[in-house]
Write a protein that holds these residues in place. Sequence first.
Motif, PDB file in Angstrom:
ATOM      1  N   MET A 189      15.331   1.119 -18.180  1.00 34.78           N
ATOM      2  CA  MET A 189      14.913   0.515 -16.388  1.00 34.78           C
ATOM      3  C   MET A 189      16.797   0.297 -15.556  1.00 34.78           C
ATOM      4  SD  MET A 189      11.662   0.291 -15.554  1.00 34.78           S
ATOM      5  CE  MET A 189      11.098  -1.231 -14.378  1.00 34.78           C
ATOM      6  N   LYS A 190      17.304   0.449 -14.243  1.00 32.73           N
ATOM      7  CA  LYS A 190      17.960  -0.186 -14.143  1.00 32.73           C
ATOM      8  C   LYS A 190      18.550  -1.609 -13.997  1.00 32.73           C
ATOM      9  CE  LYS A 190      20.064   4.381 -12.198  1.00 32.73           C
ATOM     10  NZ  LYS A 190      19.662   5.536 -11.417  1.00 32.73           N
ATOM     11  N   GLU A 191      19.848  -2.316 -14.306  1.00 31.08           N
ATOM     12  CA  GLU A 191      19.820  -3.784 -14.204  1.00 31.08           C
ATOM     13  C   GLU A 191      19.294  -4.473 -12.390  1.00 31.08           C
ATOM     14  OE1 GLU A 191      23.565  -4.507 -16.569  1.00 31.08           O
ATOM     15  OE2 GLU A 191      22.256  -3.155 -18.605  1.00 31.08           O
ATOM     16  N   THR A 192      19.103  -5.588 -12.916  1.00 33.05           N
ATOM     17  CA  THR A 192      18.710  -6.396 -12.192  1.00 33.05           C
ATOM     18  C   THR A 192      20.686  -6.522 -11.222  1.00 33.05           C
ATOM     19  OG1 THR A 192      18.764  -8.128 -12.698  1.00 33.05           O
ATOM     20  CG2 THR A 192      17.136  -7.245 -12.519  1.00 33.05           C
ATOM     21  N   ALA A 193      20.772  -6.870 -10.683  1.00 38.11           N
ATOM     22  CA  ALA A 193      22.333  -6.575  -9.436  1.00 38.11           C
ATOM     23  C   ALA A 193      23.377  -7.883 -10.432  1.00 38.11           C
ATOM     24  CB  ALA A 193      21.543  -7.092  -7.790  1.00 38.11           C
ATOM     25  N   THR A 194      24.483  -7.040 -10.395  1.00 44.16           N
ATOM     26  CA  THR A 194      25.470  -7.855 -10.895  1.00 44.16           C
ATOM     27  C   THR A 194      25.930  -9.229 -10.189  1.00 44.16           C
ATOM     28  OG1 THR A 194      27.143  -6.437  -9.635  1.00 44.16           O
ATOM     29  CG2 THR A 194      26.538  -6.371 -12.124  1.00 44.16           C
ATOM     30  N   ARG A 195      25.505  -9.650  -9.092  1.00 49.70           N
ATOM     31  CA  ARG A 195      25.334 -10.938  -7.768  1.00 49.70           C
ATOM     32  C   ARG A 195      24.697 -12.156  -8.301  1.00 49.70           C
ATOM     33  NH1 ARG A 195      22.560  -8.010  -4.474  1.00 49.70           N
ATOM     34  NH2 ARG A 195      23.961  -6.937  -3.849  1.00 49.70           N
ATOM     35  N   ILE A 196      23.607 -11.912  -9.438  1.00 53.09           N
ATOM     36  CA  ILE A 196      23.017 -13.077  -9.919  1.00 53.09           C
ATOM     37  C   ILE A 196      22.951 -12.471 -11.542  1.00 53.09           C
ATOM     38  CG2 ILE A 196      20.673 -12.766  -7.734  1.00 53.09           C
ATOM     39  CD1 ILE A 196      19.223 -11.202 -10.372  1.00 53.09           C
ATOM     40  N   ALA A 197      24.428 -11.644 -12.365  1.00 48.77           N
ATOM     41  CA  ALA A 197      24.700 -12.090 -13.432  1.00 48.77           C
ATOM     42  C   ALA A 197      24.701 -13.643 -13.995  1.00 48.77           C
ATOM     43  CB  ALA A 197      25.416 -11.155 -13.817  1.00 48.77           C
TER      44      ALA A 197
END
Length: 383
Positions: free
Chosen positions: A1-9
């Motif tokens: 699965m691709k990762e979630t957005a970096t803006r919420i890392a």
Amino acid sequence: MKETATRIAGFKDSIFGTISKLAREHNAVNLGQGFPDFDGPEWLKDIAYKKMQEGHNQYAPFPGTVSLRQEVSNYYKDFYKLNYDPESHITISVGATEAIYLVITALINPGDEVIVLEPFYDSYVASIKMAGGIPIPVTMHAPDFSIDKNELEKSISSKTKLIILNNPHNPTGKVWSKEELIDVAHLSMKHDLYLMSDEVYEFLLFDGAKHIPTATLEGMYERTITVSSAGKTFGLTGWKIGWICANESITKAVRLVHQYVTFAVSTPIQEAVAEGLKKLPDYLPGFVELYKSKRDFFYKELRELGFDFQIPKGTYFMMVPISKKTNLKDVEFALKLIQERKVATVPPSAFYLKSSEGEKFLRFCFAKKEETLKLAALQLKGL
Ligand code: PMP
Ligand code: GLN
């Protein structure tokens, strides 16, 4: 699965959610998350019900109902002599939290810097990061939580666009003096910065303290974006009605974001809050008296337990120094109190990015029934 957005890392469950969950799990008295454990005024709930019966149940106009924007405008004029036009200066949001997100999203480009005065309400930093901005913390130093003007000025760079100020202040209960506000105002004018003034506790003031909206300071009307909400004032935090007062171009920008985030806010509840605002002059004295008696009661209890600190002049929080009681840091001590004493508080280090001062305190919320406060004090006895 691709990762979630970096803006919420790096985002985690907020400290409020975490503490409330732990409080439930350990059956602890919850003096953590800031909300009353008693209901808001009956008369206002009756009005909300009536508004639903009268058919105010479809989407509201995107910027907010006409009546609520008018009443927001009226109270700013009546209480503070501030002129905000309901059509071009006032936008209604889902609580102050959406308001904060809208203002930051509307103003901040990736790489822009935003000054946050720590300890801060956690959504400021989260919203800044989601916009790609960079939060620059400046510490309000204990014990009086004042800022150092030079430190503040040194934190301003060519990339700084916005300062966020909260008055009366969560979590410390501090009410800023006019001189302190003017210092921040001068720097924002000198460096051509916007100032977002979060004033959600504007009516929770004690011992004769007066609220000074930042927008009333000389030269600040145009560059100040004022955010407030009905949640604290009416003790109905779940109603989630907030507002933004700003100049015409910022209001336009804020509304462009709002139309795609929530676009319309609960219609009957806006209509009820409008009626509530009309009644502020009659309602506020009893409201303030109620919270003052809670503050005085719980302050006395904490003093008797051996905690030594200044009584807060605003909000419904107390920032209590713990170093006389423990060698533990705030997070460990808060966990210990939940597990062993069944009392939940908020460890304020979650509200700091730079300083470790928060580790020496716990935040107690006193917006609770007397029996809740008594029980908490009893369970803390002998600490
Ligand atoms: N600002 C501050 C300083 C707060 O303490 C809170 C929490 N209630 C908010 C904003 C958010 O208010 P609302 O519940 O209206 O979203
Ligand atoms: N404003 C409240 C507090 O500071 C609640 C915040 C929240 O739950 N996000 O505790």
